[in-house]
Structures are given as structure tokens and as C-alpha cells.
Design a protein around this motif. Structure first.
Motif, PDB file in Angstrom:
ATOM      1  N   LYS A 138       0.829  -1.203   0.000  1.00  0.00           N
ATOM      2  CA  LYS A 138       0.000   0.000   0.000  1.00  0.00           C
ATOM      3  C   LYS A 138       0.868   1.259   0.000  1.00  0.00           C
ATOM      4  O   LYS A 138       0.573   2.221  -0.707  1.00  0.00           O
ATOM      5  CB  LYS A 138      -0.920  -0.003   1.221  1.00  0.00           C
ATOM      6  CG  LYS A 138      -1.968   1.066   1.204  1.00  0.00           C
ATOM      7  CD  LYS A 138      -2.942   0.864   2.350  1.00  0.00           C
ATOM      8  CE  LYS A 138      -4.052   1.896   2.314  1.00  0.00           C
ATOM      9  NZ  LYS A 138      -4.985   1.709   3.429  1.00  0.00           N
ATOM     10  N   ILE A 139       1.946   1.233   0.768  1.00  0.00           N
ATOM     11  CA  ILE A 139       2.848   2.384   0.811  1.00  0.00           C
ATOM     12  C   ILE A 139       3.517   2.603  -0.535  1.00  0.00           C
ATOM     13  O   ILE A 139       3.592   3.733  -1.022  1.00  0.00           O
ATOM     14  CB  ILE A 139       3.896   2.217   1.928  1.00  0.00           C
ATOM     15  CG1 ILE A 139       3.201   2.282   3.284  1.00  0.00           C
ATOM     16  CG2 ILE A 139       4.986   3.275   1.820  1.00  0.00           C
ATOM     17  CD1 ILE A 139       4.077   1.889   4.450  1.00  0.00           C
ATOM     18  N   GLU A 140       3.987   1.538  -1.170  1.00  0.00           N
ATOM     19  CA  GLU A 140       4.602   1.661  -2.494  1.00  0.00           C
ATOM     20  C   GLU A 140       3.598   2.219  -3.503  1.00  0.00           C
ATOM     21  O   GLU A 140       3.949   3.055  -4.338  1.00  0.00           O
ATOM     22  CB  GLU A 140       5.138   0.301  -2.969  1.00  0.00           C
ATOM     23  CG  GLU A 140       6.309  -0.225  -2.167  1.00  0.00           C
ATOM     24  CD  GLU A 140       7.640   0.432  -2.515  1.00  0.00           C
ATOM     25  OE1 GLU A 140       7.691   1.332  -3.381  1.00  0.00           O
ATOM     26  OE2 GLU A 140       8.636   0.042  -1.908  1.00  0.00           O
ATOM     27  N   ARG A 176       6.740   4.912  16.570  1.00  0.00           N
ATOM     28  CA  ARG A 176       7.100   6.319  16.351  1.00  0.00           C
ATOM     29  C   ARG A 176       7.565   6.542  14.906  1.00  0.00           C
ATOM     30  O   ARG A 176       7.215   7.539  14.271  1.00  0.00           O
ATOM     31  CB  ARG A 176       8.199   6.709  17.332  1.00  0.00           C
ATOM     32  CG  ARG A 176       8.626   8.131  17.200  1.00  0.00           C
ATOM     33  CD  ARG A 176       9.644   8.489  18.256  1.00  0.00           C
ATOM     34  NE  ARG A 176      10.141   9.831  18.003  1.00  0.00           N
ATOM     35  CZ  ARG A 176      11.175  10.356  18.581  1.00  0.00           C
ATOM     36  NH1 ARG A 176      11.833   9.671  19.478  1.00  0.00           N
ATOM     37  NH2 ARG A 176      11.558  11.567  18.298  1.00  0.00           N
ATOM     38  N   THR A 177       8.340   5.603  14.390  1.00  0.00           N
ATOM     39  CA  THR A 177       8.835   5.715  13.023  1.00  0.00           C
ATOM     40  C   THR A 177       7.695   5.561  12.026  1.00  0.00           C
ATOM     41  O   THR A 177       7.652   6.257  11.008  1.00  0.00           O
ATOM     42  CB  THR A 177       9.925   4.654  12.762  1.00  0.00           C
ATOM     43  OG1 THR A 177      10.943   4.793  13.762  1.00  0.00           O
ATOM     44  CG2 THR A 177      10.536   4.813  11.392  1.00  0.00           C
ATOM     45  N   ALA A 178       6.750   4.674  12.321  1.00  0.00           N
ATOM     46  CA  ALA A 178       5.579   4.522  11.454  1.00  0.00           C
ATOM     47  C   ALA A 178       4.799   5.830  11.401  1.00  0.00           C
ATOM     48  O   ALA A 178       4.297   6.213  10.341  1.00  0.00           O
ATOM     49  CB  ALA A 178       4.692   3.386  11.951  1.00  0.00           C
ATOM     50  N   GLY A 179       4.727   6.524  12.519  1.00  0.00           N
ATOM     51  CA  GLY A 179       4.060   7.823  12.549  1.00  0.00           C
ATOM     52  C   GLY A 179       4.765   8.839  11.675  1.00  0.00           C
ATOM     53  O   GLY A 179       4.127   9.626  10.976  1.00  0.00           O
ATOM     54  N   ASP A 193       1.613  12.076   4.305  1.00  0.00           N
ATOM     55  CA  ASP A 193       0.434  12.913   4.553  1.00  0.00           C
ATOM     56  C   ASP A 193      -0.841  12.065   4.642  1.00  0.00           C
ATOM     57  O   ASP A 193      -1.864  12.388   4.045  1.00  0.00           O
ATOM     58  CB  ASP A 193       0.310  14.002   3.483  1.00  0.00           C
ATOM     59  CG  ASP A 193      -0.594  15.140   3.929  1.00  0.00           C
ATOM     60  OD1 ASP A 193      -0.694  15.387   5.145  1.00  0.00           O
ATOM     61  OD2 ASP A 193      -1.220  15.779   3.055  1.00  0.00           O
ATOM     62  N   VAL A 194      -0.730  10.958   5.386  1.00  0.00           N
ATOM     63  CA  VAL A 194      -1.872  10.076   5.633  1.00  0.00           C
ATOM     64  C   VAL A 194      -1.911   9.763   7.119  1.00  0.00           C
ATOM     65  O   VAL A 194      -0.965  10.044   7.858  1.00  0.00           O
ATOM     66  CB  VAL A 194      -1.781   8.764   4.818  1.00  0.00           C
ATOM     67  CG1 VAL A 194      -1.801   9.050   3.330  1.00  0.00           C
ATOM     68  CG2 VAL A 194      -0.553   7.952   5.198  1.00  0.00           C
ATOM     69  N   SER A 195      -2.982   9.139   7.568  1.00  0.00           N
ATOM     70  CA  SER A 195      -3.055   8.748   8.976  1.00  0.00           C
ATOM     71  C   SER A 195      -2.258   7.464   9.185  1.00  0.00           C
ATOM     72  O   SER A 195      -2.038   6.694   8.249  1.00  0.00           O
ATOM     73  CB  SER A 195      -4.499   8.542   9.404  1.00  0.00           C
ATOM     74  OG  SER A 195      -5.025   7.362   8.838  1.00  0.00           O
ATOM     75  N   VAL A 204      -0.700   0.944   8.498  1.00  0.00           N
ATOM     76  CA  VAL A 204      -0.404  -0.160   9.426  1.00  0.00           C
ATOM     77  C   VAL A 204      -1.276  -1.357   9.096  1.00  0.00           C
ATOM     78  O   VAL A 204      -2.458  -1.218   8.800  1.00  0.00           O
ATOM     79  CB  VAL A 204      -0.650   0.306  10.881  1.00  0.00           C
ATOM     80  CG1 VAL A 204      -0.537  -0.850  11.846  1.00  0.00           C
ATOM     81  CG2 VAL A 204       0.334   1.389  11.247  1.00  0.00           C
ATOM     82  N   LEU A 205      -0.674  -2.529   9.163  1.00  0.00           N
ATOM     83  CA  LEU A 205      -1.427  -3.778   8.994  1.00  0.00           C
ATOM     84  C   LEU A 205      -2.065  -4.131  10.329  1.00  0.00           C
ATOM     85  O   LEU A 205      -1.411  -4.036  11.371  1.00  0.00           O
ATOM     86  CB  LEU A 205      -0.505  -4.919   8.557  1.00  0.00           C
ATOM     87  CG  LEU A 205       0.014  -4.866   7.132  1.00  0.00           C
ATOM     88  CD1 LEU A 205       1.031  -5.980   6.919  1.00  0.00           C
ATOM     89  CD2 LEU A 205      -1.115  -5.012   6.144  1.00  0.00           C
ATOM     90  N   SER A 206      -3.303  -4.546  10.290  1.00  0.00           N
ATOM     91  CA  SER A 206      -3.968  -4.934  11.538  1.00  0.00           C
ATOM     92  C   SER A 206      -3.409  -6.255  12.053  1.00  0.00           C
ATOM     93  O   SER A 206      -3.351  -6.500  13.236  1.00  0.00           O
ATOM     94  CB  SER A 206      -5.480  -5.022  11.347  1.00  0.00           C
ATOM     95  OG  SER A 206      -5.783  -5.922  10.304  1.00  0.00           O
TER      96      SER A 206
END
Length: 66
Positions: free
Chosen positions: A7-9, A45-48, A55-57, A62-64
Motif C-alpha cells: 500500500k505504501i509503495e 514512532r517511526t511509522a508515525g 500525509d496520511v493517517s 499499518v497492517l492490523s
């Protein structure tokens, strides 16, 4: 914390941004982004910071479950 690498890619491609640009916006190094995407995991923290760079939440990347 597990992140959705695919999803990030996809987001990176859709936004037309480089990993360098995302790193600058999020306050992390481009090399760290590469490591995160390779591992599929990072500290919360790094994921944040990565989410900020995109510019997303945080919930968007994050994978559940892994």
C-alpha cells in the motif's frame, strides 16, 4: 509494528513523490525508509513519521495483523 508495504509503495507511485521527498517531510532518512519497506516493520514512532511524510493517517499504513 507491521506496515502495509504494498500500500505504501502504491501511495508513493500515485503521489509521484520520491522516497527522499517523503523522508524530508516525515523527518527520517531515505535509507531508513528503504529499510522499513524491506523489513515491513518498524517502531510505532517511526511509522508515525512515515505516515506524516506520506500525509496520511497512521491507520492508513499499518497492517492490523501479519
Amino acid at each position: 509494528m507491521y506496515i502495509d508495504v504494498d500500500k505504501i509503495e502504491l501511495m508513493i507511485g500515485q503521489m509521484g513523490l520520491t522516497k527522499v521527498e517523503i523522508a524530508e517531510k516525515g523527518g527520517i532518512s531515505p535509507g531508513h525508509i528503504t529499510k522499513i519497506l524491506k523489513a515491513g516493520t518498524c517502531e510505532p514512532r517511526t511509522a508515525g513519521k512515515l505516515a506524516k511524510g506520506l500525509d496520511v493517517s497512521l491507520e492508513d499504513i499499518v497492517l492490523s495483523r501479519k
